[in-house]
Design a protein around this motif. Structure first.
Motif, PDB file in Angstrom:
ATOM      1  N   ASP A  23       0.833  -1.212   0.000  1.00 34.80           N
ATOM      2  CA  ASP A  23       0.000   0.000   0.000  1.00 34.80           C
ATOM      3  C   ASP A  23       0.860   1.252   0.000  1.00 34.80           C
ATOM      4  O   ASP A  23       0.553   2.235  -0.674  1.00 34.80           O
ATOM      5  N   PHE A  24       1.945   1.216   0.772  1.00 37.36           N
ATOM      6  CA  PHE A  24       2.825   2.374   0.833  1.00 37.36           C
ATOM      7  C   PHE A  24       3.428   2.671  -0.531  1.00 37.36           C
ATOM      8  O   PHE A  24       3.459   3.814  -0.980  1.00 37.36           O
ATOM      9  N   GLU A  25       3.894   1.630  -1.214  1.00 39.37           N
ATOM     10  CA  GLU A  25       4.508   1.812  -2.529  1.00 39.37           C
ATOM     11  C   GLU A  25       3.523   2.386  -3.542  1.00 39.37           C
ATOM     12  O   GLU A  25       3.850   3.302  -4.303  1.00 39.37           O
ATOM     13  N   LEU A  26       2.297   1.857  -3.549  1.00 38.05           N
ATOM     14  CA  LEU A  26       1.281   2.345  -4.487  1.00 38.05           C
ATOM     15  C   LEU A  26       0.885   3.782  -4.171  1.00 38.05           C
ATOM     16  O   LEU A  26       0.698   4.603  -5.072  1.00 38.05           O
ATOM     17  N   ASN A  27       0.756   4.096  -2.880  1.00 41.60           N
ATOM     18  CA  ASN A  27       0.399   5.467  -2.489  1.00 41.60           C
ATOM     19  C   ASN A  27       1.519   6.447  -2.828  1.00 41.60           C
ATOM     20  O   ASN A  27       1.259   7.562  -3.289  1.00 41.60           O
ATOM     21  N   LEU A  28       2.751   6.024  -2.610  1.00 48.54           N
ATOM     22  CA  LEU A  28       3.893   6.878  -2.929  1.00 48.54           C
ATOM     23  C   LEU A  28       3.965   7.116  -4.436  1.00 48.54           C
ATOM     24  O   LEU A  28       4.202   8.238  -4.891  1.00 48.54           O
TER      25      LEU A  28
ATOM     26  N   LYS B 178       2.995  -2.227 -12.514  1.00 45.48           N
ATOM     27  CA  LYS B 178       1.948  -2.940 -13.240  1.00 45.48           C
ATOM     28  C   LYS B 178       0.599  -2.749 -12.564  1.00 45.48           C
ATOM     29  O   LYS B 178      -0.405  -2.446 -13.225  1.00 45.48           O
ATOM     30  N   VAL B 179       0.568  -2.919 -11.239  1.00 43.58           N
ATOM     31  CA  VAL B 179      -0.675  -2.711 -10.487  1.00 43.58           C
ATOM     32  C   VAL B 179      -1.139  -1.276 -10.620  1.00 43.58           C
ATOM     33  O   VAL B 179      -2.328  -0.998 -10.801  1.00 43.58           O
ATOM     34  N   PHE B 180      -0.180  -0.351 -10.552  1.00 36.38           N
ATOM     35  CA  PHE B 180      -0.518   1.068 -10.671  1.00 36.38           C
ATOM     36  C   PHE B 180      -1.151   1.364 -12.029  1.00 36.38           C
ATOM     37  O   PHE B 180      -2.176   2.035 -12.116  1.00 36.38           O
ATOM     38  N   ASN B 181      -0.546   0.860 -13.091  1.00 35.97           N
ATOM     39  CA  ASN B 181      -1.050   1.116 -14.449  1.00 35.97           C
ATOM     40  C   ASN B 181      -2.390   0.433 -14.714  1.00 35.97           C
ATOM     41  O   ASN B 181      -3.245   0.975 -15.411  1.00 35.97           O
ATOM     42  N   GLU B 182      -2.577  -0.771 -14.137  1.00 35.11           N
ATOM     43  CA  GLU B 182      -3.789  -1.540 -14.415  1.00 35.11           C
ATOM     44  C   GLU B 182      -4.976  -1.133 -13.549  1.00 35.11           C
ATOM     45  O   GLU B 182      -6.119  -1.225 -13.982  1.00 35.11           O
ATOM     46  N   VAL B 183      -4.686  -0.697 -12.338  1.00 41.91           N
ATOM     47  CA  VAL B 183      -5.782  -0.427 -11.400  1.00 41.91           C
ATOM     48  C   VAL B 183      -5.833   1.041 -10.975  1.00 41.91           C
ATOM     49  O   VAL B 183      -6.807   1.755 -11.251  1.00 41.91           O
ATOM     50  N   VAL B 184      -4.770   1.484 -10.313  1.00 45.32           N
ATOM     51  CA  VAL B 184      -4.787   2.806  -9.685  1.00 45.32           C
ATOM     52  C   VAL B 184      -4.870   3.931 -10.707  1.00 45.32           C
ATOM     53  O   VAL B 184      -5.655   4.876 -10.565  1.00 45.32           O
TER      54      VAL B 184
END
Length: 245
Positions: free
Chosen positions: A56-61, A101-107
């Motif tokens: 979560d920290f990585e995605l939020n950052l 990848k998660v950031f591009n696909e979801v966030v």
């Protein structure tokens, strides 16, 4: 209190001897409950503030970084490269790629809310770690050679959501702008400050910005904290030369 209840019950059945026995037994129960209460309080109130999961920290950052990169209306390749390099060095190539990848696909497909992210991190991260996030965002903005006004405004907005005090924000901001007052702003003092006030401010900033404050954070994050710490050192040494002390 259980001790008084048992004392009254003991007295009603066995008079004074019963009251004494009831009071003693009740005191034992009270102490046992008090110990449990203190233990519960320690569990609740002594939890570490760093309770955001690594993922979560990585995605939020990364989400906050994307807001800064897009702030001036242009997406700088140098800024993108800076962020990717940071994540690769901090977490390894495989994990960094998974995060992107998660950031591009979801966030990335959703509207990123700095307010929601700031509120989450504000409640779960130590203040020192949030200060380092602001330093990291300024480093991203500077990756293309200059920190633009829209980028400063965006970082300021994020800092507000993170609960960063204005004087601390201005201190970190001054680390990325060269002007005659930079050293004073970094140390959070006025140009009219006395030598004793400068020394006191320096001691306070050393405590606030020491890398050891970032316990549990990754090494790259601590490296950024060391850079910030060094800026404080440089500001103090500059004023030493200027003032001759």
């Amino acid at each position: 209190m259980i001790r008084w209840l048992l004392a009254i019950l003991g007295y009603s059945f066995f008079r004074f001897p019963g009251a004494i026995i009831g009071f003693i037994l009740g005191s034992i129960f009270d102490n046992m409950n008090l110990g449990k209460t203190k233990s519960t309080r320690r569990t609740i109130f002594q939890q570490p503030r760093e309770s955001v999961s690594p993922a979560d920290f990585e995605l939020n950052l990364l989400s906050l970084a994307s807001l800064v990169i897009k702030a001036d209306g242009t997406v700088s390749q140098n800024e993108l490269d800076y962020v990717r390099q940071y994540f690769v060095q901090a977490y390894g190539k495989e994990r960094a790629n998974a995060t992107f990848k998660v950031f591009n696909e979801v966030v990335k497909k959703r509207e990123i809310s700095a307010q929601k992210i700031g509120g989450l991190l504000r409640s779960r991260m130590r203040y020192e770690s949030r200060l380092q996030m602001i330093h990291f965002l300024f480093s991203i903005a500077q990756a293309d050679g200059t920190v633009s006004t829209p980028e400063v405004n965006e970082i300021s907005r994020i800092a507000g959501y993170l609960g960063i005090q204005m004087r601390d924000f201005e201190s970190i901001k001054a680390m990325f702008f060269k002007n005659p007052d930079s050293a004073y702003k970094i140390l959070e003092i006025e140009r009219t400050a006395s030598v004793s006030e400068i020394k006191k401010a320096y001691r306070e900033m050393v405590k606030k910005y020491h890398p050891d404050k970032l316990q549990g954070m990754d090494e790259m994050y601590k490296k950024g904290a060391l850079e910030k710490f060094q800026k404080v050192q440089e500001a103090y040494e500059q004023l030493q030369k200027e003032r001759g002390f």
